[in-house]
Design a protein around this motif. Structure first.
Motif, PDB file in Angstrom:
ATOM      1  N   VAL A 222       5.253   0.918  -3.555  1.00  0.00           N
ATOM      2  CA  VAL A 222       4.740   1.778  -2.491  1.00  0.00           C
ATOM      3  C   VAL A 222       5.701   1.624  -1.318  1.00  0.00           C
ATOM      4  O   VAL A 222       5.707   0.611  -0.619  1.00  0.00           O
ATOM      5  N   GLN A 223       6.564   2.640  -1.135  1.00  0.00           N
ATOM      6  CA  GLN A 223       7.621   2.604  -0.122  1.00  0.00           C
ATOM      7  C   GLN A 223       7.076   3.169   1.187  1.00  0.00           C
ATOM      8  O   GLN A 223       6.670   4.330   1.246  1.00  0.00           O
ATOM      9  N   MET A 224       7.115   2.368   2.254  1.00  0.00           N
ATOM     10  CA  MET A 224       6.595   2.777   3.560  1.00  0.00           C
ATOM     11  C   MET A 224       7.709   2.651   4.594  1.00  0.00           C
ATOM     12  O   MET A 224       7.818   1.625   5.280  1.00  0.00           O
ATOM     13  N   PRO A 225       8.586   3.654   4.704  1.00  0.00           N
ATOM     14  CA  PRO A 225       9.736   3.551   5.608  1.00  0.00           C
ATOM     15  C   PRO A 225       9.337   3.417   7.071  1.00  0.00           C
ATOM     16  O   PRO A 225       8.409   4.086   7.538  1.00  0.00           O
TER      17      PRO A 225
ATOM     18  N   ALA B 215       9.422   8.227   7.140  1.00  0.00           N
ATOM     19  CA  ALA B 215       8.312   7.656   7.896  1.00  0.00           C
ATOM     20  C   ALA B 215       7.085   8.547   7.921  1.00  0.00           C
ATOM     21  O   ALA B 215       5.986   8.087   8.276  1.00  0.00           O
ATOM     22  N   ALA B 216       7.232   9.822   7.534  1.00  0.00           N
ATOM     23  CA  ALA B 216       6.100  10.751   7.501  1.00  0.00           C
ATOM     24  C   ALA B 216       5.668  11.079   6.076  1.00  0.00           C
ATOM     25  O   ALA B 216       4.758  11.881   5.867  1.00  0.00           O
ATOM     26  N   ARG B 217       6.304  10.459   5.106  1.00  0.00           N
ATOM     27  CA  ARG B 217       5.919  10.668   3.696  1.00  0.00           C
ATOM     28  C   ARG B 217       6.273   9.419   2.914  1.00  0.00           C
ATOM     29  O   ARG B 217       7.438   9.156   2.624  1.00  0.00           O
TER      30      ARG B 217
ATOM     31  N   PHE C 104       0.067   7.545 -10.983  1.00  0.00           N
ATOM     32  CA  PHE C 104      -0.324   7.883  -9.619  1.00  0.00           C
ATOM     33  C   PHE C 104       0.479   9.073  -9.107  1.00  0.00           C
ATOM     34  O   PHE C 104       1.596   9.335  -9.567  1.00  0.00           O
ATOM     35  N   ALA C 105      -0.085   9.773  -8.120  1.00  0.00           N
ATOM     36  CA  ALA C 105       0.679  10.786  -7.397  1.00  0.00           C
ATOM     37  C   ALA C 105       1.871  10.094  -6.736  1.00  0.00           C
ATOM     38  O   ALA C 105       1.786   8.947  -6.313  1.00  0.00           O
ATOM     39  N   ASP C 106       3.002  10.823  -6.614  1.00  0.00           N
ATOM     40  CA  ASP C 106       4.263  10.205  -6.224  1.00  0.00           C
ATOM     41  C   ASP C 106       4.441   9.982  -4.730  1.00  0.00           C
ATOM     42  O   ASP C 106       5.421   9.358  -4.316  1.00  0.00           O
ATOM     43  N   ASP C 107       3.552  10.516  -3.894  1.00  0.00           N
ATOM     44  CA  ASP C 107       3.760  10.351  -2.458  1.00  0.00           C
ATOM     45  C   ASP C 107       2.446  10.376  -1.699  1.00  0.00           C
ATOM     46  O   ASP C 107       1.394  10.702  -2.240  1.00  0.00           O
ATOM     47  N   MET C 108       2.524   9.984  -0.409  1.00  0.00           N
ATOM     48  CA  MET C 108       1.418  10.079   0.549  1.00  0.00           C
ATOM     49  C   MET C 108       1.978  10.781   1.785  1.00  0.00           C
ATOM     50  O   MET C 108       2.821  10.209   2.492  1.00  0.00           O
TER      51      MET C 108
END
Length: 321
Positions: free
Chosen positions: A72-75, A93-95, A143-147
């Protein structure tokens, strides 16, 4: 357990560090540039680590080992992208990105990329999901690939991202193993119930959330052996799970601890005996494992709204009429 920190200025050394701490993968840079790897890691458990990572160069990464993990990458800053057979996912940072290492073909990031990264084994998520659904999963978990910013998944995950960031920033702090164990369960739960996946409909359907098998087995054992010596450890052994798993199962699906369930069953049995009117309060209290008469009376009143003595008086009054 405290945070481990690594620094490297060469491609070879950076690759050695990340292949050793994570899994084997190839890192390439654009041109003959010097790297400035900064990598911090807090190992929550064998299944989960919290990391802070920046490469200090434009890099392209291709996995050698298909380790069964999610990243889970959270820049915090910078941009990256994950390339799959079906397309490309942009990350900034927004995705946030939810990278499935089993499927990703290539990962690239800019020189200023700096991210908080949760690394979690898919098996641990799968096991938790099977407990929630009460049945083995019939196919692979994806899982879905992004948030995306302001999505429901983003808002659901944000408090946990903040918690993870706080943990990795406390580099000199020694964290309690019990604290770390509780964090693993919390984070996996947040992923399962916050980020979309191919079992999303099942976990969101109220009627599809029965207690898992180990909770039911423990409950059945208590109902059959309520008058014997019981403990959470004994129930966990009978259900073939860890004490923590059993405790979390009761908390999640029964909103109580195993000890509270045991006490409730014993209080119900004690009330049945009191209503039968064949023994004194003291005898019934000891029969159902309450060593202290005052504690028995206190718990009894909370559960039934009257004292054990009042129950006996009611029975005596009823029988005398």
């Amino acid at each position: 357990m405290s945070v481990s920190e690594f620094r490297a200025s060469s491609l070879i050394e950076s690759t050695e560090i990340l292949c050793r701490e994570w899994s084997r993968h190839k890192i390439s840079t654009v041109g003959r540039v010097q790297m400035d790897l900064r990598f911090s890691q807090l190992r929550i458990s064998k299944n989960l680590t919290v990391n802070r990572l920046s490469y200090g160069a434009n890099v392209s990464i291709a996995p050698w080992d298909r380790d069964e993990v999610l990243l889970v990458q959270m820049p915090i800053k910078g941009r990256a992208s994950a390339v799959y057979a079906g397309g490309e996912v942009s990350i900034d940072a927004a995705r946030y990105g939810v990278i499935d290492v089993r499927r990703v073909e290539r990962f690239t990031c800019d020189a200023d990329f700096d991210a908080l990264i949760l690394r979690v084994r898919v098996d641990s998520i799968r096991e938790y999901l099977e407990e929630v659904l009460g049945t083995p999963l019939g196919h692979e978990l994806r899982f879905a690939d992004d948030m995306a910013l302001d999505s429901s998944a983003w808002h659901s995950w944000a408090p946990f991202a903040g918690m993870l960031g706080g943990l990795i920033n406390e580099s000199s702090t020694e964290f309690s193993p019990k604290l770390l164990a509780s964090i693993e369960n919390t984070v996996v739960s947040a992923l399962v119930f916050g980020q979309r996946h191919n079992f999303w409909d099942e976990v969101r359907r109220p009627c599809a959330l029965p207690a898992p098998r180990h909770v039911k087995r423990a409950e059945a054992y208590v109902l059959e052996h309520a008058g014997e010596m019981l403990s959470t450890k004994l129930l966990a052994a009978h259900a073939n799970v860890s004490v923590r798993t059993l405790f979390n199962g009761f908390r999640t699906f029964r909103n109580m601890t195993p000890a509270e369930f045991i006490r409730g069953v014993r209080l119900d049995r004690a009330r049945d005996d009191l209503l039968a009117g064949t023994h004194t309060v003291s005898v019934i209290s000891k029969k159902w494992g309450f060593g202290h008469l005052g504690n028995f009376a206190s718990h009894y009143r909370k559960r039934f709204g009257e004292s054990p003595v009042e129950t006996l008086r009611f029975v005596g009054h009823r029988c005398s009429r």
